[in-house]
Design a protein around this motif. Structure first.
Motif, PDB file in Angstrom:
ATOM      1  N   ARG A   1      -4.462   1.931 -12.272  1.00  0.00           N
ATOM      2  CA  ARG A   1      -4.038   2.203 -10.890  1.00  0.00           C
ATOM      3  C   ARG A   1      -5.224   2.159  -9.943  1.00  0.00           C
ATOM      4  NH1 ARG A   1      -1.420   7.025 -12.604  1.00  0.00           N
ATOM      5  NH2 ARG A   1      -2.380   8.064 -10.830  1.00  0.00           N
ATOM      6  N   LYS A   2      -6.396   2.621 -10.406  1.00  0.00           N
ATOM      7  CA  LYS A   2      -7.582   2.581  -9.556  1.00  0.00           C
ATOM      8  C   LYS A   2      -7.960   1.137  -9.227  1.00  0.00           C
ATOM      9  CE  LYS A   2     -12.447   3.892  -9.189  1.00  0.00           C
ATOM     10  NZ  LYS A   2     -12.650   2.813  -8.268  1.00  0.00           N
ATOM     11  N   VAL A   3      -7.904   0.258 -10.207  1.00  0.00           N
ATOM     12  CA  VAL A   3      -8.221  -1.158  -9.970  1.00  0.00           C
ATOM     13  C   VAL A   3      -7.243  -1.747  -8.959  1.00  0.00           C
ATOM     14  CG1 VAL A   3      -8.249  -3.458 -11.031  1.00  0.00           C
ATOM     15  CG2 VAL A   3      -9.335  -1.538 -12.196  1.00  0.00           C
ATOM     16  N   ILE A   4      -5.969  -1.458  -9.136  1.00  0.00           N
ATOM     17  CA  ILE A   4      -4.961  -1.968  -8.190  1.00  0.00           C
ATOM     18  C   ILE A   4      -5.203  -1.388  -6.804  1.00  0.00           C
ATOM     19  CG2 ILE A   4      -2.498  -1.974  -7.624  1.00  0.00           C
ATOM     20  CD1 ILE A   4      -2.020  -1.955 -10.718  1.00  0.00           C
ATOM     21  N   ARG A   5      -5.426  -0.085  -6.745  1.00  0.00           N
ATOM     22  CA  ARG A   5      -5.688   0.579  -5.458  1.00  0.00           C
ATOM     23  C   ARG A   5      -6.907  -0.044  -4.772  1.00  0.00           C
ATOM     24  NH1 ARG A   5      -3.512   2.208  -1.855  1.00  0.00           N
ATOM     25  NH2 ARG A   5      -2.221   3.605  -3.011  1.00  0.00           N
ATOM     26  N   ASP A   6      -7.983  -0.261  -5.519  1.00  0.00           N
ATOM     27  CA  ASP A   6      -9.198  -0.858  -4.945  1.00  0.00           C
ATOM     28  C   ASP A   6      -8.919  -2.248  -4.391  1.00  0.00           C
ATOM     29  OD1 ASP A   6     -10.604   1.416  -5.626  1.00  0.00           O
ATOM     30  OD2 ASP A   6     -11.593   0.519  -7.368  1.00  0.00           O
ATOM     31  N   GLN A   7      -8.148  -3.049  -5.108  1.00  0.00           N
ATOM     32  CA  GLN A   7      -7.817  -4.399  -4.640  1.00  0.00           C
ATOM     33  C   GLN A   7      -6.989  -4.350  -3.360  1.00  0.00           C
ATOM     34  OE1 GLN A   7      -8.683  -7.663  -5.717  1.00  0.00           O
ATOM     35  NE2 GLN A   7     -10.270  -6.344  -6.566  1.00  0.00           N
ATOM     36  N   ILE A   8      -6.057  -3.408  -3.297  1.00  0.00           N
ATOM     37  CA  ILE A   8      -5.240  -3.259  -2.088  1.00  0.00           C
ATOM     38  C   ILE A   8      -6.122  -2.834  -0.916  1.00  0.00           C
ATOM     39  CG2 ILE A   8      -3.426  -1.878  -1.002  1.00  0.00           C
ATOM     40  CD1 ILE A   8      -2.075  -1.809  -3.808  1.00  0.00           C
ATOM     41  N   ASP A   9      -6.945  -1.823  -1.137  1.00  0.00           N
ATOM     42  CA  ASP A   9      -7.795  -1.302  -0.059  1.00  0.00           C
ATOM     43  C   ASP A   9      -8.805  -2.332   0.435  1.00  0.00           C
ATOM     44  OD1 ASP A   9      -6.436   1.086  -0.240  1.00  0.00           O
ATOM     45  OD2 ASP A   9      -8.009   2.119  -1.388  1.00  0.00           O
ATOM     46  N   GLU A  10      -9.354  -3.104  -0.493  1.00  0.00           N
ATOM     47  CA  GLU A  10     -10.378  -4.103  -0.138  1.00  0.00           C
ATOM     48  C   GLU A  10      -9.770  -5.446   0.264  1.00  0.00           C
ATOM     49  OE1 GLU A  10     -12.785  -4.378  -3.644  1.00  0.00           O
ATOM     50  OE2 GLU A  10     -13.271  -2.241  -3.594  1.00  0.00           O
ATOM     51  N   LYS A  11      -8.448  -5.568   0.115  1.00  0.00           N
ATOM     52  CA  LYS A  11      -7.784  -6.863   0.325  1.00  0.00           C
ATOM     53  C   LYS A  11      -8.477  -7.913  -0.538  1.00  0.00           C
ATOM     54  CE  LYS A  11      -5.094  -5.354   3.692  1.00  0.00           C
ATOM     55  NZ  LYS A  11      -4.429  -4.178   3.236  1.00  0.00           N
ATOM     56  N   GLY A  12      -8.682  -7.542  -1.802  1.00  0.00           N
ATOM     57  CA  GLY A  12      -9.413  -8.379  -2.748  1.00  0.00           C
ATOM     58  C   GLY A  12      -8.614  -9.580  -3.229  1.00  0.00           C
TER      59      GLY A  12
ATOM     60  N   ASP B   1       1.022   6.618  -6.966  1.00  0.00           N
ATOM     61  CA  ASP B   1      -0.079   7.545  -7.243  1.00  0.00           C
ATOM     62  C   ASP B   1       0.371   9.004  -7.174  1.00  0.00           C
ATOM     63  OD1 ASP B   1      -1.919   5.521  -7.696  1.00  0.00           O
ATOM     64  OD2 ASP B   1      -2.726   5.568  -5.656  1.00  0.00           O
ATOM     65  N   LYS B   2       1.320   9.309  -6.295  1.00  0.00           N
ATOM     66  CA  LYS B   2       1.796  10.686  -6.146  1.00  0.00           C
ATOM     67  C   LYS B   2       2.722  11.122  -7.278  1.00  0.00           C
ATOM     68  CE  LYS B   2       1.423  10.873  -1.152  1.00  0.00           C
ATOM     69  NZ  LYS B   2       2.144  10.849   0.119  1.00  0.00           N
TER      70      LYS B   2
ATOM     71  N   PRO C   1       0.817  -1.229   0.000  1.00  0.00           N
ATOM     72  CA  PRO C   1       0.000   0.000   0.000  1.00  0.00           C
ATOM     73  C   PRO C   1       0.848   1.275   0.000  1.00  0.00           C
ATOM     74  CG  PRO C   1      -0.805  -1.549   1.649  1.00  0.00           C
ATOM     75  CD  PRO C   1       0.487  -2.091   1.138  1.00  0.00           C
ATOM     76  N   LYS C   2       1.963   1.265   0.730  1.00  0.00           N
ATOM     77  CA  LYS C   2       2.826   2.448   0.770  1.00  0.00           C
ATOM     78  C   LYS C   2       3.429   2.733  -0.600  1.00  0.00           C
ATOM     79  CE  LYS C   2       4.205   2.022   5.611  1.00  0.00           C
ATOM     80  NZ  LYS C   2       5.361   1.773   6.512  1.00  0.00           N
ATOM     81  N   LEU C   3       3.875   1.682  -1.275  1.00  0.00           N
ATOM     82  CA  LEU C   3       4.449   1.861  -2.610  1.00  0.00           C
ATOM     83  C   LEU C   3       3.388   2.353  -3.591  1.00  0.00           C
ATOM     84  CD1 LEU C   3       6.977   1.643  -4.350  1.00  0.00           C
ATOM     85  CD2 LEU C   3       6.349  -0.727  -4.822  1.00  0.00           C
ATOM     86  N   MET C   4       2.180   1.844  -3.473  1.00  0.00           N
ATOM     87  CA  MET C   4       1.097   2.289  -4.357  1.00  0.00           C
ATOM     88  C   MET C   4       0.787   3.761  -4.116  1.00  0.00           C
ATOM     89  SD  MET C   4      -0.566   1.095  -6.810  1.00  0.00           S
ATOM     90  CE  MET C   4      -1.567   2.127  -7.851  1.00  0.00           C
ATOM     91  N   ASN C   5       0.836   4.207  -2.849  1.00  0.00           N
ATOM     92  CA  ASN C   5       0.640   5.627  -2.547  1.00  0.00           C
ATOM     93  C   ASN C   5       1.700   6.475  -3.239  1.00  0.00           C
ATOM     94  OD1 ASN C   5      -1.610   5.230  -0.912  1.00  0.00           O
ATOM     95  ND2 ASN C   5      -0.406   5.104   0.954  1.00  0.00           N
ATOM     96  N   LEU C   6       2.947   6.005  -3.202  1.00  0.00           N
ATOM     97  CA  LEU C   6       4.030   6.730  -3.860  1.00  0.00           C
ATOM     98  C   LEU C   6       3.821   6.781  -5.371  1.00  0.00           C
ATOM     99  CD1 LEU C   6       6.799   8.136  -3.759  1.00  0.00           C
ATOM    100  CD2 LEU C   6       7.826   5.855  -3.930  1.00  0.00           C
TER     101      LEU C   6
ATOM    102  N   TRP D   1      -2.181   9.048 -16.097  1.00  0.00           N
ATOM    103  CA  TRP D   1      -1.278   8.014 -16.608  1.00  0.00           C
ATOM    104  C   TRP D   1      -1.636   6.690 -15.975  1.00  0.00           C
ATOM    105  CZ3 TRP D   1       3.274   5.115 -15.233  1.00  0.00           C
ATOM    106  CH2 TRP D   1       4.039   4.718 -16.330  1.00  0.00           C
ATOM    107  N   TYR D   2      -2.185   5.784 -16.763  1.00  0.00           N
ATOM    108  CA  TYR D   2      -2.669   4.488 -16.281  1.00  0.00           C
ATOM    109  C   TYR D   2      -3.665   4.656 -15.124  1.00  0.00           C
ATOM    110  CZ  TYR D   2       0.994   2.196 -19.004  1.00  0.00           C
ATOM    111  OH  TYR D   2       1.793   1.751 -20.014  1.00  0.00           O
ATOM    112  N   GLY D   3      -4.443   5.720 -15.181  1.00  0.00           N
ATOM    113  CA  GLY D   3      -5.364   6.035 -14.091  1.00  0.00           C
ATOM    114  C   GLY D   3      -6.346   4.925 -13.770  1.00  0.00           C
ATOM    115  N   SER D   4      -6.985   4.363 -14.783  1.00  0.00           N
ATOM    116  CA  SER D   4      -7.978   3.314 -14.515  1.00  0.00           C
ATOM    117  C   SER D   4      -7.312   2.050 -13.993  1.00  0.00           C
ATOM    118  CB  SER D   4      -8.811   3.020 -15.762  1.00  0.00           C
ATOM    119  OG  SER D   4      -7.991   2.563 -16.817  1.00  0.00           O
TER     120      SER D   4
END
Length: 96
Positions: A50-61, A38-39, A31-36, A45-48
């Motif tokens: 990154r959103k899918v990856i972010r959602d999976q990380i946040d939801e522990k999918g 995103d910043k 999650p920390k690396l994904m935050n970096l 740039w690869y927004g959609s």
């Protein structure tokens, strides 16, 4: 050294540093690396993706579980998977 090879060298260095960071504690550092990521990535740039990856990380999918399962593999195999998927297919592949 031309700009393209310099850019490739910087990308490889960044990828290697990210993999080393993840190796220390994947569950905490993913999650920390994904935050970096995103910043520092340009807007859109690869927004959609990154959103899918972010959602999976946040939801522990399910996909997040698959990523963590990669840490059951040999370190060399795992690094090859990450480098080929993220670096070769995504970063370099998208420009080609």
């Amino acid at each position: 050294m031309n700009f393209s090879s310099l850019q490739s060298s910087v990308q490889k260095f960044g990828m290697n540093q990210a993999l080393k960071y993840l190796e220390k504690d994947p569950e905490t550092n993913i999650p920390k690396l994904m935050n970096l990521v995103d910043k520092v990535m340009p807007e859109g740039w690869y927004g959609s993706q990154r959103k899918v990856i972010r959602d999976q990380i946040d939801e522990k999918g399910v996909w997040y579980d698959y990523i963590l399962k990669l840490y059951d593999l040999d370190a060399g195999v795992r690094q090859a998977v990450f480098k080929n998927f993220i670096f070769n297919a995504t970063l370099n592949g998208s420009t080609k």
